[in-house]
Design an enzyme around this catalytic site. Structure first.
Site, short mmCIF file in Angstrom:
data_model
loop_
_atom_site.label_atom_id
_atom_site.label_comp_id
_atom_site.label_asym_id
_atom_site.label_seq_id
_atom_site.Cartn_x
_atom_site.Cartn_y
_atom_site.Cartn_z
N TRP A 1 1.00 -5.13 -5.66
CA TRP A 1 1.23 -4.68 -4.38
C TRP A 1 1.83 -3.14 -4.18
CZ3 TRP A 1 -1.04 -7.08 -0.75
CH2 TRP A 1 -1.15 -8.40 -0.94
N ASP B 1 9.85 -2.59 -0.41
CA ASP B 1 8.87 -3.77 -0.07
C ASP B 1 9.52 -4.94 -0.66
OD1 ASP B 1 7.06 -5.69 0.29
OD2 ASP B 1 5.42 -4.82 -0.80
N LYS C 1 6.31 -15.24 3.61
CA LYS C 1 7.01 -15.86 2.13
C LYS C 1 7.96 -16.57 2.34
CE LYS C 1 3.49 -12.97 0.07
NZ LYS C 1 3.01 -11.64 0.26
C1 LIG Z 1 2.08 -10.69 0.38
C2 LIG Z 1 2.84 -9.32 -0.09
C3 LIG Z 1 2.19 -8.11 0.40
C4 LIG Z 1 1.38 -8.06 1.72
O1 LIG Z 1 1.71 -8.85 2.91
P1 LIG Z 1 0.79 -8.73 4.06
O2 LIG Z 1 1.74 -9.17 5.34
O3 LIG Z 1 -0.23 -9.92 3.75
O4 LIG Z 1 0.12 -7.48 4.41
C5 LIG Z 1 2.90 -7.08 0.10
N1 LIG Z 1 3.92 -7.05 -0.63
C6 LIG Z 1 4.28 -7.88 -1.38
C7 LIG Z 1 5.51 -7.56 -2.46
C8 LIG Z 1 3.69 -9.06 -0.99
O5 LIG Z 1 4.01 -10.38 -1.57
#
Ligand SMILES: *Cc1c(COP(=O)(O)O)cnc(C)c1O
Length: 359
Positions: free
Chosen positions: A101, A171, A195
């Site tokens: 990511w 993030d 998540k």
């Molecule tokens: C799943 C995830 C993403 C991507 O998320 P989307 O909502 O599908 O764009 C980005 N960063 C992390 C750490 C993730 O686990």
């Protein structure tokens, strides 16, 4: 109705109580004769849902003064671009590279300016989080970006990098609200909901409003943080139902004692799994002990030829979503807030039995 234990990385398991509550009020929300998803986002009923959701989140986060909560679309992936579009402006930003990511975040930022990789875990197969002393930080960076939990490699920060006057941005998609977070240390955090917060379709962004003083002006309206701060996430139609679901999850979290209680539960859940991985010669966990994620637990079997059997028998035992990410192989158990301790205990018992029979 039977529910199985879903260890998927995302979209991930939701609390069963939340699903039942949403189901009960789905066709007729509290006597209004319509579903939440049919309501005008500007009407009183939805405005109340929206306000309550924000209030609950503010409490759960102990939101500091001067911070705003936004509900945006485009997932965490749009934030990879929106952030540098608003705040990089041809300058330079530091990114700590800890996995798949962060790689995507770096690639997007490079479209809008210079990226300095302040530290990279690539040589070590992303099996650990760089320490503070390993970060090569630029005091003139526009911001510094980290990924607090690496969903694919199964590593997590257990410290907050000290970046001086450089705004720290994170993030937090895969560990948001899994434990207390001192937001005052961050200028902005963001998380796709699917998540740990609710269903896919909404991305939570929390930012310090003063960060916008340096934001770019000449960018598309929908991509400017300013727009969404000014419109309180209602410049256009927000993902109303997904936000309502986040509100139900927030209520569920508060009823269970908030993030401190979640952290205690998540520690116990992760310990159950890591203890098994460490005492077994049959299972192996590739991550460094100090960096091990409490949310995503990757592991391999001594004999990869048994992978398909393991997954098939796990499914028969009511345990699904355990296949590892294609880049890493092996298995991964994602044990977010909504995964009950009983689910992890069931998985551990299954793994012990599998090892006895096949190991
Ligand atoms: C799943 C995830 C993403 C991507 O998320 P989307 O909502 O599908 O764009 C980005 N960063 C992390 C750490 C993730 O686990």
């Amino acid at each position: 109705m039977t529910r199985i234990y879903n260890f998927s990385a995302g979209p991930a398991a939701m609390p069963e109580e939340v699903l039942r509550e949403a189901a009960a009020e789905l066709p007729d929300y509290r006597g209004r004769g319509m579903s939440v998803m049919e309501m005008s986002h500007r009407g009183d009923d939805y405005q109340a849902i929206f306000a309550e959701t924000k209030t609950r989140l503010a409490r759960l986060f102990a939101l500091p003064e001067g911070y705003r909560i936004l509900f945006l679309q485009g997932g965490a992936s749009l934030q990879f671009a929106m952030l540098p579009m608003n705040l990089l402006g041809g300058g330079s930003a530091d990114y700590v590279h800890t996995g798949v990511w962060s790689k995507k975040a770096i690639a997007e930022a490079r479209r809008f300016g210079t990226v300095r990789v302040a530290a990279s875990g690539e040589d070590g197969g992303f099996s650990r989080i760089p320490r503070q002393g390993e970060l090569d930080l630029d005091p003139a960076a526009r911001y510094c970006h980290i990924t607090t939990n690496n969903t694919i490699y199964g590593t997590e920060y257990f410290y907050t990098p000290e970046t001086g006057d450089v705004p720290l941005i994170a993030d937090c998609s895969s560990n948001i609200l899994s434990r207390p977070l001192d937001l005052s240390r961050f200028a902005m955090v963001y998380a796709g909901a699917q998540k740990n917060l609710g269903p896919a379709g909404v991305c939570l962004v929390i930012l310090r409003e003063s960060l916008l003083e340096r934001a770019a002006e000449e960018i598309p309206t929908m991509l400017a943080y300013r727009t969404h701060v000014a419109g309180d996430s209602m410049f256009n139609t927000p993902p109303t139902f997904a936000i309502y679901m986040v509100g139900l999850v927030a209520r569920w979290l508060e009823a269970r004692g908030g993030v401190a209680a979640m952290e205690a539960q998540n520690r116990r859940k992760a310990a159950l799994l890591y203890d098994l991985l460490d005492r077994s010669d049959f299972y192996h966990c590739p991550t460094e002990v100090e960096s091990r994620s409490r949310m995503n637990v990757p592991f391999t079997l001594a004999d990869p030829a048994l992978d398909t059997t393991f997954l098939a028998e796990a499914k028969e035992a009511g345990l699904v979503g355990l296949k590892g990410h294609r880049l890493v192989g092996g298995m991964r158990a994602s044990i977010y807030n909504a995964m009950p301790e009983a689910g992890v205990a069931r998985l551990v018992a299954f793994m012990e039995t599998f090892e006895r029979r096949r190991g």
